[in-house]
Scaffold this active site. Sequence first.
Site, PDB file in Angstrom:
ATOM      1  CD  GLU A 224     -13.279  -1.182  -0.983  1.00 40.53           C
ATOM      2  OE1 GLU A 224     -13.003  -0.558   0.056  1.00 40.53           O
ATOM      3  OE2 GLU A 224     -14.418  -1.184  -1.483  1.00 40.53           O
ATOM      4  CB  CYS A 258      -7.080  -0.785   5.241  1.00 38.36           C
ATOM      5  SG  CYS A 258      -8.618  -1.663   5.550  1.00 38.36           S
TER       6      CYS A 258
HETATM    7  P1  NAD Z   1      -0.054  -2.951  -2.460  1.00 38.74           P
HETATM    8  O1  NAD Z   1      -0.775  -1.841  -3.137  1.00 38.74           O
HETATM    9  O2  NAD Z   1       1.417  -2.918  -2.421  1.00 38.74           O
HETATM   10  O3  NAD Z   1      -0.442  -4.352  -3.118  1.00 38.74           O
HETATM   11  C1  NAD Z   1      -1.784  -4.788  -3.245  1.00 38.74           C
HETATM   12  C2  NAD Z   1      -1.892  -5.813  -4.338  1.00 38.74           C
HETATM   13  O4  NAD Z   1      -1.550  -5.193  -5.578  1.00 38.74           O
HETATM   14  C3  NAD Z   1      -0.976  -7.027  -4.201  1.00 38.74           C
HETATM   15  O5  NAD Z   1      -1.697  -8.189  -4.543  1.00 38.74           O
HETATM   16  C4  NAD Z   1       0.108  -6.780  -5.247  1.00 38.74           C
HETATM   17  O6  NAD Z   1       0.569  -7.970  -5.823  1.00 38.74           O
HETATM   18  C5  NAD Z   1      -0.639  -6.001  -6.287  1.00 38.74           C
HETATM   19  N1  NAD Z   1       0.209  -5.113  -7.076  1.00 38.74           N
HETATM   20  C6  NAD Z   1       1.439  -4.638  -6.770  1.00 38.74           C
HETATM   21  N2  NAD Z   1       1.891  -3.837  -7.773  1.00 38.74           N
HETATM   22  C7  NAD Z   1       0.924  -3.823  -8.712  1.00 38.74           C
HETATM   23  C8  NAD Z   1       0.780  -3.180  -9.972  1.00 38.74           C
HETATM   24  N3  NAD Z   1       1.729  -2.384 -10.470  1.00 38.74           N
HETATM   25  N4  NAD Z   1      -0.358  -3.376 -10.679  1.00 38.74           N
HETATM   26  C9  NAD Z   1      -1.328  -4.166 -10.189  1.00 38.74           C
HETATM   27  N5  NAD Z   1      -1.263  -4.793  -8.998  1.00 38.74           N
HETATM   28  C10 NAD Z   1      -0.142  -4.624  -8.269  1.00 38.74           C
HETATM   29  O7  NAD Z   1      -0.688  -3.021  -1.000  1.00 38.74           O
HETATM   30  P2  NAD Z   1      -0.264  -3.965   0.197  1.00 38.74           P
HETATM   31  O8  NAD Z   1       1.047  -3.505   0.729  1.00 38.74           O
HETATM   32  O9  NAD Z   1      -0.450  -5.376  -0.174  1.00 38.74           O
HETATM   33  O10 NAD Z   1      -1.423  -3.586   1.244  1.00 38.74           O
HETATM   34  C11 NAD Z   1      -1.348  -2.472   2.054  1.00 38.74           C
HETATM   35  C12 NAD Z   1      -2.217  -1.334   1.542  1.00 38.74           C
HETATM   36  O11 NAD Z   1      -3.513  -1.788   1.288  1.00 38.74           O
HETATM   37  C13 NAD Z   1      -2.372  -0.237   2.580  1.00 38.74           C
HETATM   38  O12 NAD Z   1      -2.315   1.013   1.936  1.00 38.74           O
HETATM   39  C14 NAD Z   1      -3.756  -0.478   3.133  1.00 38.74           C
HETATM   40  O13 NAD Z   1      -4.387   0.649   3.677  1.00 38.74           O
HETATM   41  C15 NAD Z   1      -4.461  -0.965   1.931  1.00 38.74           C
HETATM   42  N6  NAD Z   1      -5.616  -1.757   2.312  1.00 38.74           N
HETATM   43  C16 NAD Z   1      -6.856  -1.287   2.062  1.00 38.74           C
HETATM   44  C17 NAD Z   1      -7.953  -2.022   2.456  1.00 38.74           C
HETATM   45  C18 NAD Z   1      -9.346  -1.567   2.185  1.00 38.74           C
HETATM   46  O14 NAD Z   1     -10.243  -2.389   2.300  1.00 38.74           O
HETATM   47  N7  NAD Z   1      -9.577  -0.324   1.839  1.00 38.74           N
HETATM   48  C19 NAD Z   1      -7.776  -3.242   3.098  1.00 38.74           C
HETATM   49  C20 NAD Z   1      -6.488  -3.685   3.324  1.00 38.74           C
HETATM   50  C21 NAD Z   1      -5.400  -2.952   2.931  1.00 38.74           C
END
Ligand code: NAD
Length: 475
Positions: A224, A258
């Site tokens: 997602e 998002c």
């Molecule tokens: P992010 O990708 O930085 O982090 C998301 C999660 O991934 C966190 O829990 C983080 O700890 C983990 N993470 C970080 N590095 C990782 C790695 N190398 N391997 C595995 N996991 C890792 O995203 P964010 O800044 O927390 O959220 C914002 C993003 O999420 C935006 O792009 C937004 O559009 C997206 N988003 C999508 C939805 C959806 O439902 N499609 C909903 C909310 C947010």
Amino acid sequence: MHAVFEPHDNQAELARLASLFQAQRAAFAAAPFPSAAQRRAQLSRLKQTLLKHQDSLCAAISADFGHRSRHESQLLELFPSLAGIQHASSKLARWMKPRRRGVSIWFMPASNTVVPQPLGVVGIIVPWNYPLFLAIGPLTAALAAGNRAIIKVSEFTPRFGEALRLALAESFDESEVAVVNGGVPVAQAFSGYAWDHLLFTGSTSVGKQVMRAAAENLTPVTLELGGKSPTIVHGDFPIATAAERILHGKCLNAGQTCVAPDYVFIPEGQQAAFIEAARATVARWYPNLAANPDYSAVVNGRHLSRLQAYLQDAQEKGAQIVPLADADPASGKLAPTLVLGVNETMSVMQDEIFGPILPVLSYRDLDEAIDYVNAHPRPLALYYFDYDNARIGRMLAATTSGGVGINETVMHVGQDDLPFGGVGPSGMGHYHGHEGFETFSKMKPVFAQSRLNGLWMMRPPYGPRVERLLKFMLR
Ligand code: NAD
């Protein structure tokens, strides 16, 4: 106020994760097919837990953000979580029923069914922006489908992560549902576990890393992700109504959504009216924005600087910045801001904005806007404002996005009976409602042969009998 607070010890969380995973595996092996009543009981416990702990959960989110409107946490996180639980509880007995499928004439009178089966132990990785809903939504689907789950909360919401762990531990044994916290090293290790399914919500770039790690175990993933969600307003649609609905989607959680409208296409000649309506809307909703409890802060200093850099970069390259209110950056808040005269060289038109900044573009012919959308990566959401059904149909056919809102923004996510998920760079797979149940189930096809059947006719020795049969089969 904005310092990243990390009370969790990565090594300790990694050790917890290892033992939780083993415990959930063993528990699943011992009880691999919970009944509908057992699943409903779990969902009911989940609902009661959320209701009981709502204050501490909302307060923790607000503390992690610097300020998050309590009403927004309740409207946008708690309410859809509870509604999703309610929907799954009422539907899951029907979802669990084996479904009869057709049998071709060559295999009659055998029977075909699809039998939904729990997958086992699932992993859920949660971003910081809606940490409650994006943990509970997937968890609801996972439990409805009869699984066990471990949730990894973002390192940007550590207070919430601890509050969620404590709340869930009160009503769930950790062999059913567990929460792990900690930083990126924990998240990286988490995505390398041999889950039966891994649902990741977060950015497109981290999504790629998660999929790479999951590939090692051939773990199926639902991703997602995010992206730039376009909004297009037709010239016949009342511009003030459009401005209000677009600003609503942009101002919720200060744009850190998002599916927030990322940029908007306005018909040429209507920009001034749009700006005026946007300004009036913000003034009405958020008098004294900096101190207004209804307007949320940007999650941390890093993200605030990122957003300010977009504005600076756009201004340096000739764009006009139109703040719609005053906000003191020391409060951690950024006022809703329009950006006019943008072009593709500006970072605000390249990255997902994920904040209360709205570039306003204009178009002469609707095809210009459609061509722009189609020349860019497939977005998570697309919003179109128009009352003309023929043009709406054309827009739906001409563009591809994870979901669509007609004459409204964001609300399609809260529809329990609609699937939710991106397409291409905005994600893969779906959850919510029935699709969530199927995502976390093995939809097992079962062919059952009947006592008397004609399959002997297709068995060796192949000779004139099979030749005659093939004449009919290969028509
Ligand atoms: P992010 O990708 O930085 O982090 C998301 C999660 O991934 C966190 O829990 C983080 O700890 C983990 N993470 C970080 N590095 C990782 C790695 N190398 N391997 C595995 N996991 C890792 O995203 P964010 O800044 O927390 O959220 C914002 C993003 O999420 C935006 O792009 C937004 O559009 C997206 N988003 C999508 C939805 C959806 O439902 N499609 C909903 C909310 C947010």
